[in-house]
Design a protein around this motif. Structure first.
Motif, PDB file in Angstrom:
ATOM      1  N   THR A  65       4.810 -32.892 -31.047  1.00 31.87           N
ATOM      2  CA  THR A  65       3.641 -32.083 -30.688  1.00 31.87           C
ATOM      3  C   THR A  65       4.006 -31.010 -29.677  1.00 31.87           C
ATOM      4  OG1 THR A  65       2.226 -34.021 -31.068  1.00 31.87           O
ATOM      5  CG2 THR A  65       1.277 -32.195 -29.848  1.00 31.87           C
ATOM      6  N   THR A  74       3.820 -26.986 -30.212  1.00 33.48           N
ATOM      7  CA  THR A  74       3.001 -26.163 -29.317  1.00 33.48           C
ATOM      8  C   THR A  74       3.804 -25.032 -28.694  1.00 33.48           C
ATOM      9  OG1 THR A  74       1.546 -28.027 -28.810  1.00 33.48           O
ATOM     10  CG2 THR A  74       1.582 -26.207 -27.230  1.00 33.48           C
ATOM     11  N   VAL A 129       2.729 -21.315 -30.270  1.00 36.36           N
ATOM     12  CA  VAL A 129       1.842 -20.507 -29.423  1.00 36.36           C
ATOM     13  C   VAL A 129       2.465 -19.160 -29.068  1.00 36.36           C
ATOM     14  CG1 VAL A 129       0.699 -20.389 -27.172  1.00 36.36           C
ATOM     15  CG2 VAL A 129       0.527 -22.462 -28.548  1.00 36.36           C
ATOM     16  N   VAL A 176      -3.046 -23.371 -26.672  1.00 34.40           N
ATOM     17  CA  VAL A 176      -2.302 -24.571 -26.262  1.00 34.40           C
ATOM     18  C   VAL A 176      -3.145 -25.818 -26.502  1.00 34.40           C
ATOM     19  CG1 VAL A 176      -1.357 -25.794 -24.276  1.00 34.40           C
ATOM     20  CG2 VAL A 176      -0.802 -23.385 -24.636  1.00 34.40           C
ATOM     21  N   SER A 227      -3.211 -26.458 -30.219  1.00 34.95           N
ATOM     22  CA  SER A 227      -1.924 -26.874 -30.778  1.00 34.95           C
ATOM     23  C   SER A 227      -1.596 -28.322 -30.432  1.00 34.95           C
ATOM     24  CB  SER A 227      -0.817 -25.945 -30.274  1.00 34.95           C
ATOM     25  OG  SER A 227      -1.009 -24.634 -30.742  1.00 34.95           O
ATOM     26  N   PHE A 228      -1.997 -28.782 -29.270  1.00 37.85           N
ATOM     27  CA  PHE A 228      -1.757 -30.176 -28.932  1.00 37.85           C
ATOM     28  C   PHE A 228      -2.579 -31.126 -29.790  1.00 37.85           C
ATOM     29  CE2 PHE A 228       0.648 -29.218 -25.101  1.00 37.85           C
ATOM     30  CZ  PHE A 228       1.433 -30.350 -24.985  1.00 37.85           C
TER      31      PHE A 228
END
Length: 317
Positions: free
Chosen positions: A96, A100, A104, A245, A248-249
């Motif tokens: 993960t 990220t 990003v 962020v 994306s997590f």
């Protein structure tokens, strides 16, 4: 004979006119305050019911041993203690973080580049902006299925284009080395439209007089970008970085559809592992403990970004 004139009656003193009734500060703009709360109420109710409530519930469930079928019982911090030796959990967290911190920056660069291009006053800019925003407005699962077809090793469009240039394309989604980059590439294509719109709005809010002054001073385009555009665009950059962020997590859809976490566990994200723990292995308490760790990571990273914005973000012209 003199006639005495009765003394004029003494007139009662006039009271000074009263000024307008002064209401407490809180109620001076009572109608505006009420209207603001009414507009905020649906969003606030949604936040309490669908965000704050589940976070609190997850915190409680993380202290329980519960499989959805038998009554739960309290076990304290045992679920958190299990996280230490769980190599799959730490592998999912690493995947993960990799996703990220690569996706990003790439998304920001693509979004900013397209926003700068559209800000040049191109004809039919609204048409281009709508077309470029379509991937973001499309359902992630549908986009993921399309990209699965594009990534087919022998007959897929991506490898066919690479073959025109003499490049032997990889087996994208079944390769340990290329599966995660394939997910990142798809996610950048899916997400750049959101940042593009935010950056374009920020660019159009920058006064043109500043660019004219920079040209008069003989500043190069790169110098103008660094000294004028980037500082004044920093609030938009900050907002886009924070939201990207956080999103994306929580990546889940594309990894589930395109690779199902494979090959092996090379694309197993933390949210996917939480899902499998809770709804395939029926370990609700352990899944809730994992989700609380993810929540803590997001809070810490977001707080660090807010601390950095004091030095990097400029809100004044």
């Amino acid at each position: 004979m003199a006639v005495e004139t009765p003394a004029a009656a003494t007139a009662a003193p006039r009271r000074p006119p009263r000024g307008p009734l002064r209401r407490p500060r809180f109620w001076r703009n009572g109608s505006e305050t009420l209207a603001a709360w009414l507009f905020l109420l649906p969003s606030l109710a949604g936040f309490l019911v669908f965000t704050a409530g589940p976070v609190v519930a997850a915190g409680v469930i993380s202290l329980l041993d519960w499989n959805l079928f038998s009554p739960p019982h309290f076990i304290g911090l045992d679920n958190f203690a299990r996280l230490g030796p769980d190599t799959t959990f730490w592998s999912a967290l690493g995947n993960t973080a990799y996703f990220t911190f690569v996706s990003v920056p790439l998304t920001l660069l693509v979004s900013l580049g397209l926003a700068l291009l559209l800000n040049q006053g191109l004809r039919r800019m609204a048409v281009f902006r709508s077309l470029l925003l379509l991937p973001y407005a499309t359902i992630t699962v549908a986009v993921a299925f399309v990209w699965v077809w594009l990534y087919i090793p022998h007959d897929g469009l991506i490898n066919a284009v690479l073959g025109v240039f003499g490049i032997d394309g990889p087996a994208w989604l079944i390769s340990d080395d290329w599966a995660m980059p394939a997910l990142i590439l798809m996610s950048v294509w899916k997400s750049f439209g959101f940042g593009m719109v935010i950056f374009l709005a920020g660019l159009q809010a920058i006064p043109q007089q500043l660019y004219e002054a920079a040209r008069v001073d003989g500043a190069s385009p790169w110098r103008t970008f660094r000294a004028v555009t980037l500082p004044l665009l920093s609030p938009s950059v900050f907002f886009t970085v924070v939201t990207s962020v956080i999103g994306s997590f929580q990546v889940f859809d594309q990894a589930l559809v395109m690779t199902d976490g494979g090959p092996g566990s090379s694309t197993t994200t933390l949210v996917m592992y939480i899902y499998r723990t809770g709804f395939q292995n029926y370990e609700q308490g352990y899944a809730a403990a994992q989700s609380m760790v993810l929540f803590a990571f997001i809070v810490v990273i977001t707080a660090a970004q807010f601390l950095l914005q004091r030095r990097l973000v400029h809100y004044d012209l």
